[in-house]
Scaffold this active site. Structure first.
Site, PDB file in Angstrom:
ATOM      1  N   HIS A 906       0.871  -0.785   0.530  1.00  0.00           N
ATOM      2  CA  HIS A 906       0.086   0.453  -0.232  1.00  0.00           C
ATOM      3  C   HIS A 906       1.189   1.391  -0.046  1.00  0.00           C
ATOM      4  CE1 HIS A 906      -3.213  -3.207   2.118  1.00  0.00           C
ATOM      5  NE2 HIS A 906      -3.464  -2.658   0.256  1.00  0.00           N
ATOM      6  N   GLU A1088       1.365  -4.046  11.526  1.00  0.00           N
ATOM      7  CA  GLU A1088       0.607  -2.580  11.437  1.00  0.00           C
ATOM      8  C   GLU A1088       1.557  -1.697  12.321  1.00  0.00           C
ATOM      9  OE1 GLU A1088      -1.789  -2.459   9.285  1.00  0.00           O
ATOM     10  OE2 GLU A1088      -2.175  -3.821   8.771  1.00  0.00           O
TER      11      GLU A1088
HETATM   12 ZN   LIG Z   1      -1.624  -2.155   4.084  1.00  0.00          ZN
END
Ligand SMILES: [Zn+2]
Length: 1223
Positions: A906, A1088
């Site tokens: 991303h 994350e």
């Molecule tokens: Zn992501």
């Protein structure tokens, strides 16, 4: 006689308690026939009882005390008597009893069937023609009390026909205040039930309320209050709201509100004023109501009145409700764009007919973002209000169910099923990326069969050409690079290549960061003079740049030429500087670098071992962007040196959101104050940058990872900014990166990014934007700093159509607003969402990593594939050279477990790249830990899975317009090459029985704090569902918990509490789930990292910086080493067993610490009521249930409280839905 002198009774010295019992016993004996046959006796007994209870408080307690049947006796007497005086006596007794006891007594009354008795009496009395006023008064007073505890009163009343009795009573007694008050109290309770509300609307209840509603008066305020509350409850029904609008009541409400606002100067009746606003609030839930509101000048009226309230803090509820109404009624607008499709389009050679790009671009032009009135879904209003009983009991079970919806419940899908998918013949081509696994070594026949790994299957795939595995003893450090068929980094002409250490000694560790004491040789006093020089240098530079770029073009490079006037400052400056530095004196005297007066660049080499200015520009030249950028942003060129100070989370100031919203509303009310001056526009090719006239800022973002589409000056110091959509898509706006110049020093500027999409943001919870000042950089402080005040993220009045959102309702956009001032004149500043990390930076870092290689390190850089945009996707292999070429050492070398890491699928999650940088630097470092790690494992790393997205400033997608982390199940070789080939590498490994020990994909999280992991566990998923049968027998290794557990112990930013191991359906095509399910990697993770900061551990209360992110990447490596040391063996299965021992967990214990991913991370903040204002998304029907449960103790079913409750519900909903897209 006695009966007529009840006072005498207690004077005789007989204890009242026994008297009560005697009376109750007498009453009990009468129940039945004698109650009817001897009304006189029943009158006497009940009268005595009433007197006792009225005069002695303890008698009440006696009747109600546990174990006694007092209430039953009273109720059955009430049922059986036909005598009106007796009935009245008993009602008075009940009234006395139920007044005390804080609702507990009412509860007892309800549980013993009291409600039904009251309703039956009411009905039968109403049939008598002229019921006694006293009886009706008592009945309604009691029912009003009962409404507190009996949630089904509304339903019972409707079914028994009692609702109409009350309405008729009100109609006939409009002047009878004494009777009217309890009747209205009961009506208010009835109206909370939606079906009642609709039926009451039909029988004229709304008109009735408006007859009672009155302008300001000091009299009868409690009557007005009840009327307003009942009206607000009635207006929650959309049918009723429409009825009220059609009768012209919107302007009535406004004028009544203004009357109270003007006259209630001591603010004694704010509850009435609030109630009137609640009526307006509910009526404007329908489009018709909003239109009537604006036609009646409601915006101006509420704006002015609430402006007058702003100074009095106790009036906040009025201001908040007013702003809520105004925001709803603010006319929806489309974004000021010709289309919301990205300003850039990348022509795909291969488009799936059913794919998102085909769908998006097959829409007729202009259709995609028209705000569509039909989005209100109002046609459905009447239907949803049909006789669906809003039985309140159902509600409690509903929520957990919806929470569970996304959890994978299919047991078959939960069991990892290795499915290599493709035949090995196809996968054989990937062998070349695993040279270290398959090669012979210097002609030795090495039998490594002890581990059953690189055996028969690999021998067939072995290349005919013997490939040499170099060893530390045998080869020089450069050898490995030169043997690669593809070299990632372009040749670097005109300068010395980075020189690797000539001996086997480790490179020196980077010097300690002491930035604030670090100074450049420029004298700050010469600043003015320097500015002139700078400008001159840049002029010269841009001319040269053109020549440079043209030259480059002739060489066939894809970098195109822009006219210098179109493209300001940057790349030209940098490109030339590079030319001048490398190529000699073309640029004249300005080109020399050794004088302090010229454009001085910070010498970050000492501080940033992986940074090299000239090298960066070289890398940019090989980077391909869709808009063919030719500029380089200063921050990427100079580099970023993390500040030595910590940056605390910003404390949110109360009222920030409100004042921003009021300023937005002023645009509508005072349109002439708005400049609406276009300053920057990607959609107008001829003038992307409007020249500054000194009155406006200049904007630019035409450089790698930049994505500003449009800048509009709305007020003197306020700018609306629009972000570009991801290429080949029409949404994904979160990441931003742009440049500002032409600022005034010391002035506060407000910036609004007006097309954000997520329904909440860490900008509401302490996160600031990042700013980079070029003046600061050349003064020796090249760094991004957290900046901005009055930061606020809220829903605005821009929206897009349901077509554009793929059939859902039209969606509102959100504004991210911040204010900041500038400290330097003639500065060039940059703002970004998070620390940028460009693809060119990655290439530069990889090039410099090569220089860190010592003879002990085995480092190989391959090109995994080319992207759609023509950029290379690098693949790294890092391990230790075999100790010698003895067969033992070669075997050890080949059989090291694999660790597979990836990042940046991303593009907006730049923090993932910083974590990856930390990992890479650690792995290449000279520490003994790094050496042990390299000896323990073979690392396969794809540091940037989506280079095209990064280059083009996308937030989430690749050039195919798709989220690449949703393509892992079926990646398309042409559309998703990086995913396709990365998955193939893993499939190859699975075929070779060499599936990695750990797979981890680095991500960034925009909604939560800390760093945490998502993993996959069958058991923990099943625990979240209701499938309990099979789960008890299920055996599952707990090894997946070891790595996060270690991380939580050693990495300060890491939080075990935020980890989740639940498999969700919406994530089934992510890397983590596919690698777990198809490749069979038990330790398959998403890691994350927050973009905001930490709320636990050493960094609690601070925003996260690159230092912390890089540390996280390093700690990840240390954790892998611990994972290894816990066992001391290489055997996988044994390792798993030992881990389980170490964790020492019983399944139940484990489950306690699992956080289900959907949990809301943040508490709602003070202004939540404003934040969650919805105009199209209300669900009035659900509200009625909430309303029933939110009645307060004082007996008022507060419709406003109900509104608040439903707001928090809907924002929770938004959290849930919004969060799904985060990973
Ligand atoms: Zn992501």
């Amino acid at each position: 006689m006695k009966m007529n002198k009840p006072k005498m009774a207690s004077e005789k010295g007989v204890p009242s308690t026994s008297k009560v019992h005697i009376l109750l016993a007498q009453l009990e004996r009468m129940t039945g026939d004698s109650m009817v046959t001897d009304p006189e006796a029943s009158r006497q007994i009940t009268s005595k009882l009433l007197h006792l209870i009225q005069t002695q408080e303890k008698t009440g307690r006696e009747v109600m005390s546990k174990g006694t049947s007092g209430m039953e006796v009273i109720l059955s007497s009430l049922e059986s008597t036909r005598d009106s005086q007796t009935t009245l006596n008993i009602l008075c007794i009940l009234s006395e009893l139920l007044t005390l006891g804080k609702g507990r007594r009412v509860g007892a009354f309800v549980s013993k069937g009291g409600t039904g008795v009251l309703l039956r009496i009411l009905i039968s009395a109403s049939r008598e023609g002229q019921p006694s006023e006293e009886l009706m008064l008592q009945l309604h007073s009691l029912l009003a009390k009962v409404g507190l505890k009996d949630r089904k009163l509304g339903v019972k009343a409707r079914l028994s026909g009692a609702v109409n009795v009350t309405v008729n009573l009100i109609k006939k007694n409009l002047q009878n205040i004494k009777l009217l008050l309890p009747c209205l109290q009961v009506l208010r309770v009835y109206s909370v039930n939606m079906v009642n509300a609709i039926s009451l609307g039909k029988s004229g209840a709304i008109e009735l309320m408006f007859k009672i509603l009155a302008p300001y008066s000091k009299k009868n305020t409690s009557l007005i209050k009840v009327t307003v509350d009942a009206l607000a409850a009635l207006l929650k029904s959309k049918t009723n709201a429409r009825r009220a609008v059609e009768a012209g009541y919107v302007s009535t409400l406004l004028s009544v509100y203004m009357d109270w606002h003007r006259h209630d100067t001591w603010h004694r009746h704010t509850v009435i004023r609030k109630g009137l606003l609640c009526c307006l609030r509910n009526i404007t839930n329908i489009r018709l109501g909003r239109r009537a509101f604006t036609n009646a000048d409601g915006m101006r009226i509420l704006y002015n009145s609430s402006s007058e309230c702003l100074t009095v803090r106790t009036l906040d509820p009025l201001v908040n409700t007013s702003s809520l109404i105004m925001r709803k009624c603010f006319p929806k607008n489309r974004l000021p764009l010709p289309t919301i499709k990205s300003a850039f389009h990348h022509q795909l050679t291969h488009v799936l007919p059913s794919g998102p790009v085909a769908q998006l671009y097959s829409q007729p032009p202009g259709v995609d973002d028209v705000v569509d009135d039909s989005d209100d879904n109002e046609d459905m209003d009447a239907d949803t209000e049909n006789d669906t009983e809003n039985e309140e009991d159902e509600k409690d079970e509903k929520d957990p169910r919806s929470l569970n919806e996304d959890i994978e419940k299919d047991i078959n899908k939960l069991h990892p099923q290795k499915s290599p998918g493709r035949p090995f013949e196809e996968l054989k081509v990937y062998e070349r990326f695993f040279v270290e696994l398959t090669e012979d070594f210097q002609g030795h026949n090495i039998d490594c069969s002890t581990t059953a790994s690189t055996t028969s299957s690999s021998s067939s795939a072995r290349p005919s050409r013997p490939v040499i595995v170099p060893t530390a003893q045998a080869l020089s450090p450069n050898h490995v690079t030169t043997q690669n068929s593809q070299v990632l980094c372009p040749p670097h002409k005109g300068r010395d290549p980075p020189s690797p250490p000539s001996t086997a000694t480790a490179p020196l560790p980077p010097p300690a960061l002491q930035l604030d004491t670090f100074r450049f040789n420029k004298e700050l006093s010469k600043k003015e003079e320097m500015q002139q020089e700078l400008l001159h240098a840049l002029e010269c530079v841009s001319v040269k740049a053109e020549a440079f770029l043209n030259a480059d073009k002739h060489k066939g490079s894809s970098i195109s030429t822009r006219k210098p006037s179109q493209s300001p400052l940057l790349l030209e400056g940098i490109a030339i500087r590079c030319m001048a530095g490398g190529g000699g004196s073309d640029c004249g005297s300005e080109g020399t670098e050794d004088e302090g007066a010229v454009l001085e660049v910070p010498d970050t080499a000492q501080l940033l071992p992986l940074h090299d200015l000239d090298l960066y520009v070289e890398m940019v030249k090989g980077t391909h962007s869709v808009p063919q950028y030719t500029e380089v942003a200063y921050p990427d060129y100079f580099g970023h040196v993390a500040p030595t100070f910590r940056e605390p989370l910003l404390e949110r100031v109360y009222g920030v959101q409100r004042s921003k919203i009021f300023q937005d509303i002023e645009r509508l009310i005072h349109p002439n104050d708005i400049l609406d001056k276009l300053l920057y526009d990607l959609d107008v090719p001829s003038c992307p940058v409007i020249e500054s006239d000194g009155e406006s800022l200049k904007f630019n973002s035409q450089f790698e990872s930049g994505n500003l589409r449009k800048a509009i000056q709305v007020r003197k110091y306020e700018y609306d900014l629009v972000l570009n959509s991801d290429i080949n898509s029409n949404h994904h706006h979160q990441w931003f990166y742009f440049e500002v110049s032409g600022m005034r020093v010391g002035t506060m500027y407000r910036f609004n990014i007006i097309n954000c999409e997520k329904s909440n943001s860490q900008f509401n919870y302490g996160m600031q934007v990042l700013m980079y000042s070029v003046q600061e950089a050349i003064s020796g402080r090249p760094r991004w700093v957290r900046t901005g005040t009055d930061i606020c993220y809220y829903k605005n009045h821009f929206a897009r159509s349901s077509i554009a959102t793929g059939g859902q309702k039209g969606k509102s956009y959100y504004t991210m607003s911040f204010s900041t001032s500038f400290s330097h004149k003639d500065d060039v500043c940059y703002f970004t969402y998070h620390y940028p990390y460009t693809y060119s930076s990655l290439k530069m870092h990889l090039f410099k990593l090569e220089a860190m290689r010592t003879p002990e390190i085995y480092l190989r850089q391959d090109v995994l594939c080319e992207t759609l945009g023509g950029n290379s996707c690098p693949l790294l292999t890092i391990t230790a050279m075999p100790e010698s070429n003895s067969s033992d050492h070669i075997c050890q070398f080949r059989n090291r477990p694999l660790i597979f890491l990836s990042a940046r699928v991303h593009p907006g999650e730049t923090n993932a790249s910083w974590v990856m940088k930390g990992t890479l630097e650690f792995l290449m470092g000279a520490s003994s830990q790094a050496a042990s790690l390299r000896e323990a494992y073979i690392f396969k790393i794809v540091p940037m899975l989506n280079p095209d997205g990064v280059v083009n400033g996308n937030d989430r997608c690749s050039l195919s317009g798709e989220d690449l982390n949703r393509q892992w199940q079926n990646p398309d070789a042409e559309l998703h090459p990086t995913i396709y080939h990365t998955k193939s590498l893993l499939q190859y490994l699975a075929h070779m029985q060499r599936a990695p020990l750990v797979f981890c994909d680095y991500h960034g999280h925009s909604r939560k704090k800390n760093v945490f992991m998502y993993g996959c566990s069958v058991k923990e998923t099943i625990w979240q569902t209701n499938i309990s049968a099979a789960s008890t027998e299920l055996q599952e290794d707990l090894g997946y918990r070891a790595l996060p557990k270690i991380l939580s112990q050693i990495a300060p930013a890491f939080s075990m509490g935020s980890c989740s191991f639940v498999v969700e359906r919406s994530k089934e095509s992510t890397a983590r789930v596919v690698v777990w399910r198809e490749i069979g990697v038990q330790r398959s993770y998403t890691m994350e990292s927050t973009v905001c900061g930490c709320d636990q551990g050493k960094y609690k209360g601070f925003q996260i910086g690159t230092r912390e992110l890089e540390e996280m990447g390093a700690q990840f490596c240390v954790a892998l080493l611990r994972l290894k040391r816990m066992t001391g063996v290489h055997n996988h299965q044994h390792l798993l067993d030992l881990e389980s021992d170490l964790i020492g967990t019983q399944p139940k214990v484990v489950s306690c610490s699992t956080t289900y991913v959907m949990d809301e991370d943040e508490p709602s903040f003070l202004e939540a009521v404003d934040y969650s204002a919805e105009s199209n998304d209300e669900d009035g029907e659900a509200d009625s249930e909430a309303g029933a449960s939110s009645r307060d103790v004082s007996g008022t079913p507060d419709s406003c409280a109900a509104v608040r409750l439903s707001d928090s519900e809907s924002s929770k909903e938004a959290w849930k839905t919004g969060r799904v897209a985060n990973q």
